[in-house]
Write a protein that holds these residues in place. Structure first.
Motif, mmCIF file in Angstrom:
data_model
loop_
_atom_site.group_PDB
_atom_site.id
_atom_site.type_symbol
_atom_site.label_atom_id
_atom_site.label_comp_id
_atom_site.label_asym_id
_atom_site.label_seq_id
_atom_site.Cartn_x
_atom_site.Cartn_y
_atom_site.Cartn_z
ATOM 1 N N THR A 73 45.499 60.489 25.257
ATOM 2 C CA THR A 73 45.782 58.798 24.916
ATOM 3 C C THR A 73 46.851 58.509 26.489
ATOM 4 O O THR A 73 46.236 57.469 26.699
ATOM 5 C CB THR A 73 46.854 58.940 24.018
ATOM 6 O OG1 THR A 73 46.309 59.957 22.658
ATOM 7 C CG2 THR A 73 46.778 57.482 23.835
ATOM 8 N N VAL A 76 43.896 57.696 29.444
ATOM 9 C CA VAL A 76 43.024 57.164 29.035
ATOM 10 C C VAL A 76 44.085 55.139 29.010
ATOM 11 O O VAL A 76 43.456 54.367 29.612
ATOM 12 C CB VAL A 76 42.297 56.770 27.478
ATOM 13 C CG1 VAL A 76 41.958 55.432 27.081
ATOM 14 C CG2 VAL A 76 41.701 58.390 27.377
ATOM 15 N N GLN A 77 45.088 55.363 28.099
ATOM 16 C CA GLN A 77 46.292 53.585 28.277
ATOM 17 C C GLN A 77 46.421 53.216 29.406
ATOM 18 O O GLN A 77 46.469 52.059 30.338
ATOM 19 C CB GLN A 77 46.821 53.909 27.244
ATOM 20 C CG GLN A 77 48.003 52.602 27.462
ATOM 21 C CD GLN A 77 47.524 51.444 26.173
ATOM 22 O OE1 GLN A 77 47.413 52.189 25.519
ATOM 23 N NE2 GLN A 77 46.613 50.573 27.120
ATOM 24 N N PHE A 80 43.075 52.397 31.627
ATOM 25 C CA PHE A 80 42.609 50.968 31.081
ATOM 26 C C PHE A 80 43.420 49.640 31.448
ATOM 27 O O PHE A 80 42.985 48.836 31.185
ATOM 28 C CB PHE A 80 42.829 51.114 29.075
ATOM 29 C CG PHE A 80 42.664 49.553 28.274
ATOM 30 C CD1 PHE A 80 40.774 49.260 28.324
ATOM 31 C CD2 PHE A 80 43.455 48.839 28.296
ATOM 32 C CE1 PHE A 80 40.413 48.144 27.755
ATOM 33 C CE2 PHE A 80 43.357 47.303 27.885
ATOM 34 C CZ PHE A 80 42.350 47.197 27.662
ATOM 35 N N ASP A 81 44.959 50.158 31.371
ATOM 36 C CA ASP A 81 45.732 48.882 32.204
ATOM 37 C C ASP A 81 45.159 48.201 33.247
ATOM 38 O O ASP A 81 45.121 47.546 34.220
ATOM 39 C CB ASP A 81 46.952 49.459 31.480
ATOM 40 C CG ASP A 81 47.607 49.932 30.277
ATOM 41 O OD1 ASP A 81 47.034 49.312 29.701
ATOM 42 O OD2 ASP A 81 48.864 49.839 30.239
ATOM 43 N N TYR A 84 41.519 46.741 33.062
ATOM 44 C CA TYR A 84 42.099 45.389 32.319
ATOM 45 C C TYR A 84 42.562 44.266 33.948
ATOM 46 O O TYR A 84 42.629 43.168 33.852
ATOM 47 C CB TYR A 84 43.217 45.206 31.609
ATOM 48 C CG TYR A 84 43.532 43.827 31.031
ATOM 49 C CD1 TYR A 84 42.435 42.920 29.469
ATOM 50 C CD2 TYR A 84 44.129 43.254 31.542
ATOM 51 C CE1 TYR A 84 42.306 42.164 29.062
ATOM 52 C CE2 TYR A 84 44.548 42.001 30.432
ATOM 53 C CZ TYR A 84 43.360 41.193 30.107
ATOM 54 O OH TYR A 84 43.682 39.853 29.815
ATOM 55 N N VAL A 129 42.022 55.488 19.508
ATOM 56 C CA VAL A 129 41.332 53.842 19.633
ATOM 57 C C VAL A 129 40.581 53.318 18.638
ATOM 58 O O VAL A 129 39.434 53.353 18.134
ATOM 59 C CB VAL A 129 40.776 53.675 21.256
ATOM 60 C CG1 VAL A 129 40.447 52.104 21.501
ATOM 61 C CG2 VAL A 129 41.358 54.329 22.477
ATOM 62 N N THR A 134 40.624 46.291 20.074
ATOM 63 C CA THR A 134 40.884 46.137 22.067
ATOM 64 C C THR A 134 39.791 45.336 22.213
ATOM 65 O O THR A 134 40.116 44.531 23.100
ATOM 66 C CB THR A 134 40.230 47.764 22.035
ATOM 67 O OG1 THR A 134 41.044 48.700 21.359
ATOM 68 C CG2 THR A 134 40.079 47.330 24.030
ATOM 69 N N ARG A 169 45.117 53.036 17.396
ATOM 70 C CA ARG A 169 46.207 51.776 18.541
ATOM 71 C C ARG A 169 44.766 51.004 19.175
ATOM 72 O O ARG A 169 44.237 51.945 19.216
ATOM 73 C CB ARG A 169 47.495 52.276 19.132
ATOM 74 C CG ARG A 169 48.022 53.523 18.034
ATOM 75 C CD ARG A 169 48.873 53.642 19.006
ATOM 76 N NE ARG A 169 50.560 54.084 18.692
ATOM 77 C CZ ARG A 169 51.283 54.708 18.803
ATOM 78 N NH1 ARG A 169 51.388 54.895 19.958
ATOM 79 N NH2 ARG A 169 52.360 55.752 18.559
ATOM 80 N N LEU A 171 44.142 49.522 22.900
ATOM 81 C CA LEU A 171 44.810 49.916 24.255
ATOM 82 C C LEU A 171 45.374 48.414 24.415
ATOM 83 O O LEU A 171 45.428 48.810 25.594
ATOM 84 C CB LEU A 171 42.820 49.706 25.045
ATOM 85 C CG LEU A 171 42.594 51.414 24.374
ATOM 86 C CD1 LEU A 171 40.818 51.572 25.287
ATOM 87 C CD2 LEU A 171 43.329 53.082 24.697
ATOM 88 N N LYS A 172 44.795 47.258 24.092
ATOM 89 C CA LYS A 172 45.812 45.957 23.937
ATOM 90 C C LYS A 172 46.031 45.431 23.121
ATOM 91 O O LYS A 172 44.848 45.092 22.366
ATOM 92 C CB LYS A 172 45.038 45.137 25.415
ATOM 93 C CG LYS A 172 45.539 43.626 25.683
ATOM 94 C CD LYS A 172 44.646 43.145 26.916
ATOM 95 C CE LYS A 172 45.105 41.913 27.084
ATOM 96 N NZ LYS A 172 46.259 41.052 26.373
#
Length: 351
Positions: A73, A76-77, A80-81, A84, A129, A134, A169, A171-172
């Motif tokens: 997690t 991956v987070q 992803f950040d 993004y 996720v 997301t 949750r 991811l954003k």
């Protein structure tokens, strides 16, 4: 009792071998075909990859081999950040999201399970996720074209039907306000059904996505070949059947999201299209010397009992056949070989 049932589900989730290879087939295509490929409209600017595998994964990124972080997690987070933030820099950026692995469909939510899913028996879905949220939150990203490919099951065991939401949750987090975007979602299966992958091989869906992006989702527009968002879902669906004809009806591609027909890639040459050519009746194949002749490409195949499997640049060809024992005859025909594939049986007459 409900928590015990969710925990039982969590214990049944096992490591798979196909997702890491599926992610790598998309990654390898992007690096090999798009890295510094200036004739195309959008060369790859950056790539984030996290992989869950039994052994460490290394990827040749063009300079040095890079060890890929595991798909926990936290990793991956963080990936992803970074992804993004880079996608958000320009409106003409194209964002591509691909996930392969375990998934669930709980109510109307698609839940993607990460490597450390159910690490805590008290917070089973902390490490999963919420894909729907997301995707909704990605409407704030500046990148106008965003393509999402989800290669995961979308079912839930019967004993858990009707249970409360999984509360995974995103991811954003979605914020007030959003941009109009071109955001197709292509799922490898429909809600309530499973997705499949052979051990130690990329999934058929991953192979089909790669082929679609590589040019088999292209259509010709004023002599240019363009891969557009509106073609991705239907092309992947057709290629799934082409790549695994025995799977007809057992895994059906599902498309969603907002689709505005944007250009994902623009090619300067015709894509190379797979084809299958046979004869009717099939018995004539054993004596048929098959030939294709086009303006810039020609190919032939000697007599064989098997259907002719090959590929050729998209275009018009003359298809003809000569027969070794002169027991059959066929009139040459004009054959158009166009994306995503062409299958044809040449009519044959007995002499």
């Amino acid at each position: 009792m409900q928590q015990d049932e969710w925990r039982t589900l969590a214990r049944s989730v096992k490591q798979l071998s196909s997702p890491s290879l599926s992610a790598l087939t998309i990654t390898d295509w992007a690096i090999a075909n798009q890295h510094d490929d200036t004739p195309y409209q959008h060369p790859v600017g950056s790539l984030e990859l996290v992989v869950s595998a039994l052994e460490p994964v290394r990827v040749d990124a063009g300079r040095d081999a890079v060890t890929v972080e595991p798909a926990t997690t936290a990793n991956v987070q963080a990936a992803f950040d970074r992804w993004y933030d880079r996608c958000d820099r320009r409106v003409d950026n194209i964002a591509l999201f691909y996930f392969c692995g375990h998934g669930l469909r709980v109510g109307s939510d698609d839940i993607l399970l990460l490597q450390d899913f159910a690490e805590s028996r008290h917070r089973i879905f902390d490490n999963a996720v919420d894909f729907r949220e997301t995707y909704r939150a990605m409407a704030q990203c500046s990148a106008h074209i965003q393509c999402y490919f989800v290669d995961a099951c979308r079912d839930l065991p019967d004993r858990l039907l009707g249970k409360d939401a999984a509360r995974a949750r995103p991811l954003k987090h979605a914020l007030p306000g959003s941009r109009r975007r071109d955001g197709p979602i292509v799922y490898s299966t429909v809600p309530g059904h499973q997705a499949w992958g052979e051990p130690d091989s990329p999934t058929v869906f991953a192979t089909s996505v790669r082929q679609a992006l590589d040019g088999l989702a292209a259509e010709t527009i004023e002599r240019d070949w363009e891969v557009r968002t509106s073609n991705l879902g239907k092309t992947v669906s057709r290629l799934m059947l082409w790549n695994d004809p025995t799977n007809r009806g057992t895994q059906v591609v599902d498309s969603a999201g907002m689709v505005l027909d944007g250009v994902v890639r623009r090619l300067t040459a015709a894509p190379v299209v797979p084809f299958r050519v046979g004869c009717t009746p099939r018995a004539a194949l054993e004596e048929a010397h098959l030939r294709l002749a086009g303006n810039t490409h020609a190919a032939e195949r000697p007599p064989s009992a098997q259907v002719w499997h090959d590929s050729a640049p998209a275009g018009a060809y003359k298809l003809s056949a000569d027969f070794s024992h002169k027991r059959y005859v066929a009139v040459p025909e004009l054959l158009h070989i166009m994306p995503p594939y062409r299958a044809y049986d040449l009519p044959v007459q007995a002499t």
